[in-house]
Design a protein around this motif. Structure first.
Motif, PDB file in Angstrom:
ATOM      1  N   GLY A 252       0.811  -1.208   0.000  1.00 48.11           N
ATOM      2  CA  GLY A 252       0.000   0.000   0.000  1.00 48.11           C
ATOM      3  C   GLY A 252       0.846   1.260   0.000  1.00 48.11           C
ATOM      4  N   SER A 253       0.688   2.067  -1.033  1.00 43.09           N
ATOM      5  CA  SER A 253       1.292   3.398  -1.069  1.00 43.09           C
ATOM      6  C   SER A 253       0.335   4.348  -0.353  1.00 43.09           C
ATOM      7  N   LEU A 254       0.767   4.889   0.755  1.00 44.15           N
ATOM      8  CA  LEU A 254      -0.083   5.758   1.561  1.00 44.15           C
ATOM      9  C   LEU A 254      -0.038   7.196   1.049  1.00 44.15           C
ATOM     10  N   ARG A 255      -1.173   7.854   1.114  1.00 39.92           N
ATOM     11  CA  ARG A 255      -1.244   9.271   0.747  1.00 39.92           C
ATOM     12  C   ARG A 255      -0.914  10.085   1.993  1.00 39.92           C
ATOM     13  N   ILE A 256       0.343  10.484   2.085  1.00 40.52           N
ATOM     14  CA  ILE A 256       0.864  11.194   3.254  1.00 40.52           C
ATOM     15  C   ILE A 256       1.229  12.616   2.837  1.00 40.52           C
ATOM     16  N   SER A 257       0.855  13.593   3.660  1.00 39.33           N
ATOM     17  CA  SER A 257       1.172  14.979   3.311  1.00 39.33           C
ATOM     18  C   SER A 257       1.137  15.872   4.541  1.00 39.33           C
ATOM     19  N   GLY A 267      -1.362  14.488   7.360  1.00 42.84           N
ATOM     20  CA  GLY A 267      -0.890  13.241   7.949  1.00 42.84           C
ATOM     21  C   GLY A 267      -1.143  12.135   6.945  1.00 42.84           C
ATOM     22  N   VAL A 268      -1.938  11.142   7.326  1.00 40.38           N
ATOM     23  CA  VAL A 268      -2.404  10.134   6.371  1.00 40.38           C
ATOM     24  C   VAL A 268      -3.795  10.545   5.915  1.00 40.38           C
ATOM     25  N   SER A 269      -3.980  10.713   4.622  1.00 39.07           N
ATOM     26  CA  SER A 269      -5.268  11.144   4.080  1.00 39.07           C
ATOM     27  C   SER A 269      -6.386  10.195   4.493  1.00 39.07           C
ATOM     28  N   HIS A 270      -7.561  10.761   4.682  1.00 34.18           N
ATOM     29  CA  HIS A 270      -8.725   9.923   4.991  1.00 34.18           C
ATOM     30  C   HIS A 270      -9.013   8.962   3.836  1.00 34.18           C
ATOM     31  N   HIS A 271      -8.566   9.280   2.631  1.00 31.32           N
ATOM     32  CA  HIS A 271      -8.711   8.350   1.514  1.00 31.32           C
ATOM     33  C   HIS A 271      -7.987   7.039   1.809  1.00 31.32           C
ATOM     34  N   SER A 272      -6.737   7.144   2.244  1.00 28.67           N
ATOM     35  CA  SER A 272      -5.979   5.935   2.570  1.00 28.67           C
ATOM     36  C   SER A 272      -6.584   5.202   3.754  1.00 28.67           C
ATOM     37  N   LEU A 273      -7.013   5.947   4.761  1.00 29.21           N
ATOM     38  CA  LEU A 273      -7.538   5.305   5.966  1.00 29.21           C
ATOM     39  C   LEU A 273      -8.835   4.551   5.678  1.00 29.21           C
ATOM     40  N   GLY A 291      12.379   9.078   8.321  1.00 30.48           N
ATOM     41  CA  GLY A 291      12.918  10.427   8.213  1.00 30.48           C
ATOM     42  C   GLY A 291      11.902  11.521   7.977  1.00 30.48           C
ATOM     43  N   LEU A 292      10.622  11.248   8.191  1.00 35.54           N
ATOM     44  CA  LEU A 292       9.631  12.307   8.087  1.00 35.54           C
ATOM     45  C   LEU A 292       9.854  13.332   9.192  1.00 35.54           C
ATOM     46  N   GLU A 293       9.392  14.546   8.959  1.00 34.33           N
ATOM     47  CA  GLU A 293       9.454  15.555  10.015  1.00 34.33           C
ATOM     48  C   GLU A 293       8.743  15.021  11.264  1.00 34.33           C
ATOM     49  N   PRO A 294       9.284  15.266  12.464  1.00 33.92           N
ATOM     50  CA  PRO A 294       8.732  14.647  13.673  1.00 33.92           C
ATOM     51  C   PRO A 294       7.226  14.840  13.857  1.00 33.92           C
ATOM     52  N   ALA A 295       6.740  16.040  13.598  1.00 31.38           N
ATOM     53  CA  ALA A 295       5.306  16.280  13.787  1.00 31.38           C
ATOM     54  C   ALA A 295       4.485  15.453  12.800  1.00 31.38           C
ATOM     55  N   GLN A 299       1.817  12.254  13.468  1.00 32.76           N
ATOM     56  CA  GLN A 299       0.475  12.192  12.877  1.00 32.76           C
ATOM     57  C   GLN A 299       0.254  10.862  12.156  1.00 32.76           C
ATOM     58  N   VAL A 300       1.261  10.449  11.392  1.00 35.80           N
ATOM     59  CA  VAL A 300       1.154   9.219  10.615  1.00 35.80           C
ATOM     60  C   VAL A 300       1.022   8.017  11.544  1.00 35.80           C
ATOM     61  N   ASP A 301       1.866   7.963  12.573  1.00 35.14           N
ATOM     62  CA  ASP A 301       1.819   6.837  13.505  1.00 35.14           C
ATOM     63  C   ASP A 301       0.458   6.751  14.195  1.00 35.14           C
ATOM     64  N   ALA A 302      -0.070   7.890  14.604  1.00 32.26           N
ATOM     65  CA  ALA A 302      -1.371   7.895  15.282  1.00 32.26           C
ATOM     66  C   ALA A 302      -2.482   7.430  14.342  1.00 32.26           C
ATOM     67  N   ALA A 303      -2.412   7.860  13.081  1.00 33.56           N
ATOM     68  CA  ALA A 303      -3.457   7.494  12.124  1.00 33.56           C
ATOM     69  C   ALA A 303      -3.444   6.010  11.810  1.00 33.56           C
TER      70      ALA A 303
END
Length: 361
Positions: A252-257, A267-273, A291-295, A299-303
């Protein structure tokens, strides 16, 4: 509905595989940018009268920024050279029951040279398949594959959530020499091979194109309503299911932004979720770039925390991926943002490609 316009071609502008960009002048003198698919309507020339569907252009839709040529009424193209009144040239109808429905040879039809192979095919033999929401992920996934496996055979499956004609995509035209082929599935058409379903398309990628890795994504023009279920990328979850049924390995390629101004896509788009968390019933490897920015990483980990019961969250190193992304032969752009403006989005797609070729052993 359709907003009809009639005009005269003044200039033939850019041309790429299967498409011609035109400048058209309407009867009242208004200039209009238009796009023709010569395989459907013939080859427009300056002076030709054209009938246009101008609705998407007049509405200001981003991807639909053209009036589309429906016909050259005074200079209709000749009938195709192959027999079309029997099934010898195929009977796979796409864009069905629309005025411009093409009739094509399906890869597994009786008249297809690949019929025998696909009649016996029932497994992807563990082939990694990268599933992505947006068409803009295609070159980035390919960059991640090429970074580690420059000789890997990569096939693209064009699903029908966005543009139906493969010819609309200038990105795909620019990547043509970097793919072993495109399979257009469902209502989509214009690929190197035509398939009625994603399942047949995946089997064709493996057993006809002999792909090592496949990428599944819709064409340009994602449809979204801003609601949980109302977006064309929901089909990503169905793609995961198809890969699993056929014995492939879904990546799965996640839509992250962190650049998209809309909260639902941060974070992770609701589309991916929704696609992976609700629609996909089979497991996939969900790839997160290191290596993503910490913030953003938080967000990604929580999603993704709620998806780990079904899926495997995989962390992938990103050494060399920025350089690979900058070397792709097409312009990287998603929702009008380029590589530097939305680096995390493209990096996540490239990491999915890297992970996919890592599964080849």
């Amino acid at each position: 509905m359709v907003r009809w316009r009639s005009g005269t071609v003044t200039t033939v502008r850019r041309q790429w595989t299967g498409a011609t960009e035109l400048e058209v002048r309407l009867a009242d003198g208004t200039p209009m940018r238009a796009l023709a698919y010569p395989h459907l309507v013939g080859h427009p020339e300056p002076g030709d009268r054209v009938l246009l569907n101008a609705a998407a252009l007049l509405m200001g839709l981003g991807t639909g920024g053209y009036a589309l040529v429906v016909a050259l009424p005074d200079r209709l193209p000749a009938d195709p050279p192959q027999v079309v009144d029997s099934r010898d040239a195929g009977h796979l109808v796409k864009a069905r029951y629309t005025p411009l429905q093409p009739i094509l040879l399906g890869v597994d039809e009786e008249a297809s040279p690949h019929r025998e192979v696909l009649a016996a095919a029932d497994s992807l033999d563990g082939m990694p398949v990268v599933t992505a929401d947006l068409h803009s992920a295609l070159p980035a996934v390919l960059a991640g594959i090429r970074a580690d496996a420059p000789d890997a055979r990569v096939a693209y499956l064009l699903t029908d959530g966005g543009a139906l004609p493969a010819w609309f995509s200038r990105t795909l035209d620019g990547l043509r020499d970097h793919l072993v082929g495109t399979v257009s599935v469902g209502q989509a058409f214009g690929g190197d091979l035509e398939a009625a379903t994603l399942h047949t398309g995946l089997l064709a990628a493996r057993h006809v194109l002999h792909a090592d890795v496949a990428i599944v994504a819709q064409g340009p023009g994602n449809l979204g309503t801003g609601t949980r279920w109302g977006f064309s990328g929901v089909a990503v979850g169905e793609a995961v299911n198809a890969v699993a049924v056929l014995g492939g390995w879904a990546v799965g390629s996640l839509r992250i932004s962190d650049a998209d101004p809309r909260p639902r896509h941060q974070g992770v788009s609701h589309h991916s979720l929704t696609a992976y968390g609700r629609v996909a019933l089979a497991p996939a490897d969900l790839v997160v770039p290191e290596g993503l920015e910490p913030a953003l990483a938080a967000q990604v980990d929580a999603a993704l925390a709620g998806l780990t019961d079904r899926h495997h969250v995989v962390r992938v190193h990103t050494d060399g991926l920025d350089a690979a992304l900058r070397a792709v032969p097409v312009t990287l752009s998603t929702m009008g943002r380029g590589l530097d403006a939305d680096h995390a989005y493209f990096l996540a797609a490239a990491a999915a490609g890297r992970h996919a070729v890592g599964l080849l052993g």
